[in-house]
Write a protein that holds these residues in place. Structure first.
Motif, PDB file in Angstrom:
ATOM      1  N   ILE A   1      27.897   6.954  49.073  1.00 43.12           N
ATOM      2  CA  ILE A   1      29.322   6.622  49.064  1.00 43.12           C
ATOM      3  C   ILE A   1      29.714   5.918  50.355  1.00 43.12           C
ATOM      4  CG2 ILE A   1      31.667   7.555  48.940  1.00 43.12           C
ATOM      5  CD1 ILE A   1      30.480   9.965  47.424  1.00 43.12           C
ATOM      6  N   ALA A   2      30.431   4.806  50.217  1.00 41.35           N
ATOM      7  CA  ALA A   2      31.041   4.134  51.360  1.00 41.35           C
ATOM      8  C   ALA A   2      32.517   4.490  51.370  1.00 41.35           C
ATOM      9  CB  ALA A   2      30.872   2.624  51.263  1.00 41.35           C
ATOM     10  N   VAL A   3      33.010   4.848  52.540  1.00 44.40           N
ATOM     11  CA  VAL A   3      34.433   5.151  52.720  1.00 44.40           C
ATOM     12  C   VAL A   3      34.999   4.122  53.686  1.00 44.40           C
ATOM     13  CG1 VAL A   3      36.093   6.797  53.657  1.00 44.40           C
ATOM     14  CG2 VAL A   3      34.154   7.620  52.303  1.00 44.40           C
ATOM     15  N   LEU A   4      36.093   3.487  53.302  1.00 42.69           N
ATOM     16  CA  LEU A   4      36.781   2.532  54.170  1.00 42.69           C
ATOM     17  C   LEU A   4      38.191   3.044  54.421  1.00 42.69           C
ATOM     18  CD1 LEU A   4      37.083  -0.138  55.697  1.00 42.69           C
ATOM     19  CD2 LEU A   4      37.627  -1.229  53.508  1.00 42.69           C
ATOM     20  N   ASP A   5      38.427   3.493  55.652  1.00 39.89           N
ATOM     21  CA  ASP A   5      39.746   3.993  56.034  1.00 39.89           C
ATOM     22  C   ASP A   5      39.925   3.738  57.523  1.00 39.89           C
ATOM     23  OD1 ASP A   5      42.003   5.781  56.730  1.00 39.89           O
ATOM     24  OD2 ASP A   5      41.735   6.518  54.686  1.00 39.89           O
TER      25      ASP A   5
ATOM     26  N   PRO B   1      24.249  -1.270  48.169  1.00 38.73           N
ATOM     27  CA  PRO B   1      23.666  -0.087  48.805  1.00 38.73           C
ATOM     28  C   PRO B   1      24.434   1.202  48.488  1.00 38.73           C
ATOM     29  CG  PRO B   1      24.847  -1.398  50.429  1.00 38.73           C
ATOM     30  CD  PRO B   1      24.868  -2.171  49.132  1.00 38.73           C
ATOM     31  N   PHE B   2      25.509   1.096  47.691  1.00 40.45           N
ATOM     32  CA  PHE B   2      26.345   2.260  47.406  1.00 40.45           C
ATOM     33  C   PHE B   2      26.520   2.459  45.902  1.00 40.45           C
ATOM     34  CE2 PHE B   2      27.736   0.544  51.527  1.00 40.45           C
ATOM     35  CZ  PHE B   2      27.402   1.629  52.324  1.00 40.45           C
ATOM     36  N   ASP B   3      26.764   3.728  45.547  1.00 41.98           N
ATOM     37  CA  ASP B   3      27.041   4.086  44.157  1.00 41.98           C
ATOM     38  C   ASP B   3      28.537   4.178  43.898  1.00 41.98           C
ATOM     39  OD1 ASP B   3      24.224   4.548  43.557  1.00 41.98           O
ATOM     40  OD2 ASP B   3      24.432   6.328  44.823  1.00 41.98           O
ATOM     41  N   LEU B   4      29.316   4.240  44.977  1.00 49.44           N
ATOM     42  CA  LEU B   4      30.768   4.397  44.893  1.00 49.44           C
ATOM     43  C   LEU B   4      31.368   3.951  46.214  1.00 49.44           C
ATOM     44  CD1 LEU B   4      33.457   5.745  43.717  1.00 49.44           C
ATOM     45  CD2 LEU B   4      32.683   7.829  44.862  1.00 49.44           C
TER      46      LEU B   4
ATOM     47  N   LEU C   1      30.758  -1.565  40.049  1.00 50.86           N
ATOM     48  CA  LEU C   1      30.714  -0.564  41.106  1.00 50.86           C
ATOM     49  C   LEU C   1      31.969   0.309  41.033  1.00 50.86           C
ATOM     50  CD1 LEU C   1      29.289   0.546  43.653  1.00 50.86           C
ATOM     51  CD2 LEU C   1      30.637  -1.088  44.980  1.00 50.86           C
ATOM     52  N   PRO C   2      31.800   1.626  40.879  1.00 51.28           N
ATOM     53  CA  PRO C   2      32.971   2.507  40.827  1.00 51.28           C
ATOM     54  C   PRO C   2      33.733   2.508  42.158  1.00 51.28           C
ATOM     55  CG  PRO C   2      31.024   3.629  39.967  1.00 51.28           C
ATOM     56  CD  PRO C   2      30.555   2.355  40.618  1.00 51.28           C
ATOM     57  N   VAL C   3      35.058   2.578  42.032  1.00 52.26           N
ATOM     58  CA  VAL C   3      35.934   2.536  43.205  1.00 52.26           C
ATOM     59  C   VAL C   3      37.032   3.575  43.037  1.00 52.26           C
ATOM     60  CG1 VAL C   3      37.546   1.133  44.540  1.00 52.26           C
ATOM     61  CG2 VAL C   3      35.549   0.061  43.500  1.00 52.26           C
ATOM     62  N   ILE C   4      37.347   4.242  44.147  1.00 59.74           N
ATOM     63  CA  ILE C   4      38.527   5.098  44.209  1.00 59.74           C
ATOM     64  C   ILE C   4      39.397   4.551  45.338  1.00 59.74           C
ATOM     65  CG2 ILE C   4      39.438   7.409  44.682  1.00 59.74           C
ATOM     66  CD1 ILE C   4      36.800   8.538  43.525  1.00 59.74           C
ATOM     67  N   LEU C   5      40.649   4.286  45.029  1.00 56.85           N
ATOM     68  CA  LEU C   5      41.609   3.801  46.017  1.00 56.85           C
ATOM     69  C   LEU C   5      42.421   4.997  46.497  1.00 56.85           C
ATOM     70  CD1 LEU C   5      42.861   1.200  47.322  1.00 56.85           C
ATOM     71  CD2 LEU C   5      44.520   1.266  45.461  1.00 56.85           C
ATOM     72  N   ILE C   6      42.502   5.173  47.819  1.00 61.55           N
ATOM     73  CA  ILE C   6      43.303   6.264  48.373  1.00 61.55           C
ATOM     74  C   ILE C   6      44.459   5.668  49.164  1.00 61.55           C
ATOM     75  CG2 ILE C   6      41.439   7.959  48.389  1.00 61.55           C
ATOM     76  CD1 ILE C   6      41.011   7.405  51.354  1.00 61.55           C
TER      77      ILE C   6
ATOM     78  N   ASP D   1      33.716  12.929  37.509  1.00 68.06           N
ATOM     79  CA  ASP D   1      34.152  12.213  36.305  1.00 68.06           C
ATOM     80  C   ASP D   1      33.563  10.799  36.273  1.00 68.06           C
ATOM     81  OD1 ASP D   1      35.583  14.419  35.488  1.00 68.06           O
ATOM     82  OD2 ASP D   1      37.528  13.617  36.106  1.00 68.06           O
ATOM     83  N   LEU D   2      33.530  10.128  37.422  1.00 67.06           N
ATOM     84  CA  LEU D   2      32.959   8.782  37.478  1.00 67.06           C
ATOM     85  C   LEU D   2      31.456   8.803  37.226  1.00 67.06           C
ATOM     86  CD1 LEU D   2      34.898   7.288  40.514  1.00 67.06           C
ATOM     87  CD2 LEU D   2      35.069   6.556  38.129  1.00 67.06           C
ATOM     88  N   GLU D   3      30.780   9.836  37.714  1.00 68.65           N
ATOM     89  CA  GLU D   3      29.338   9.966  37.484  1.00 68.65           C
ATOM     90  C   GLU D   3      29.036  10.164  36.011  1.00 68.65           C
ATOM     91  OE1 GLU D   3      27.182  12.010  41.269  1.00 68.65           O
ATOM     92  OE2 GLU D   3      28.620  13.283  40.208  1.00 68.65           O
TER      93      GLU D   3
END
Length: 124
Positions: free
Chosen positions: A3-7, A49-52, A79-84, A120-122
């Motif tokens: 998982i990559a996190v961008l914040d 390089p990421f799954d999410l 590529l699955p994405v979650i926006l926060i 859920d995404l998996e």
């Protein structure tokens, strides 16, 4: 899951890295949109390089989370994405209209809620 996190908030990045890491995920936190994009889109490979990726809506460097997601999706459309976001309802509604297929999670949130979204995404 990788998982990559961008914040842009180091506290949020650390919290996500620890919480998701304890759940067995490998997490890399980015504070710079350009660095994330270089690592995902830059390499001459057909796979990411990421799954999410988990992306904050409001970012530095004059680019929004929506723009980052569009750029990533141009190369890796599945590529699955979650926006926060801690933004207001109007900002979140606009992002949802721009990216109807992306899950949105409003800050503050519990790690358990994020982990359910990831599960859920998996399973999708």
């Amino acid at each position: 899951m990788r998982i990559a996190v961008l914040d842009d908030n180091p506290t949020i990045g650390e919290m996500l890295q620890q919480g998701l890491g304890l759940a067995g995920h490998t997490v890399i936190v980015y504070f710079s949109p350009s660095k994330l994009l270089a690592d995902i889109i830059g390499p001459t490979t057909s796979s990411t390089p990421f799954d999410l990726i988990i992306v904050d809506l409001f970012l530095p460097e004059g680019i929004s989370g929506v723009e980052v997601i569009h750029q990533v999706r141009n190369t890796f459309p599945d590529l699955p994405v979650i926006l926060i976001s801690a933004g207001g309802s109007l900002d979140i509604e606009a992002a949802t209209r721009a990216l109807p297929e992306v899950e949105v999670l409003r800050k503050p949130f519990k790690i358990a809620t994020l982990l359910r979204m990831i599960k859920d995404l998996e399973n999708y």
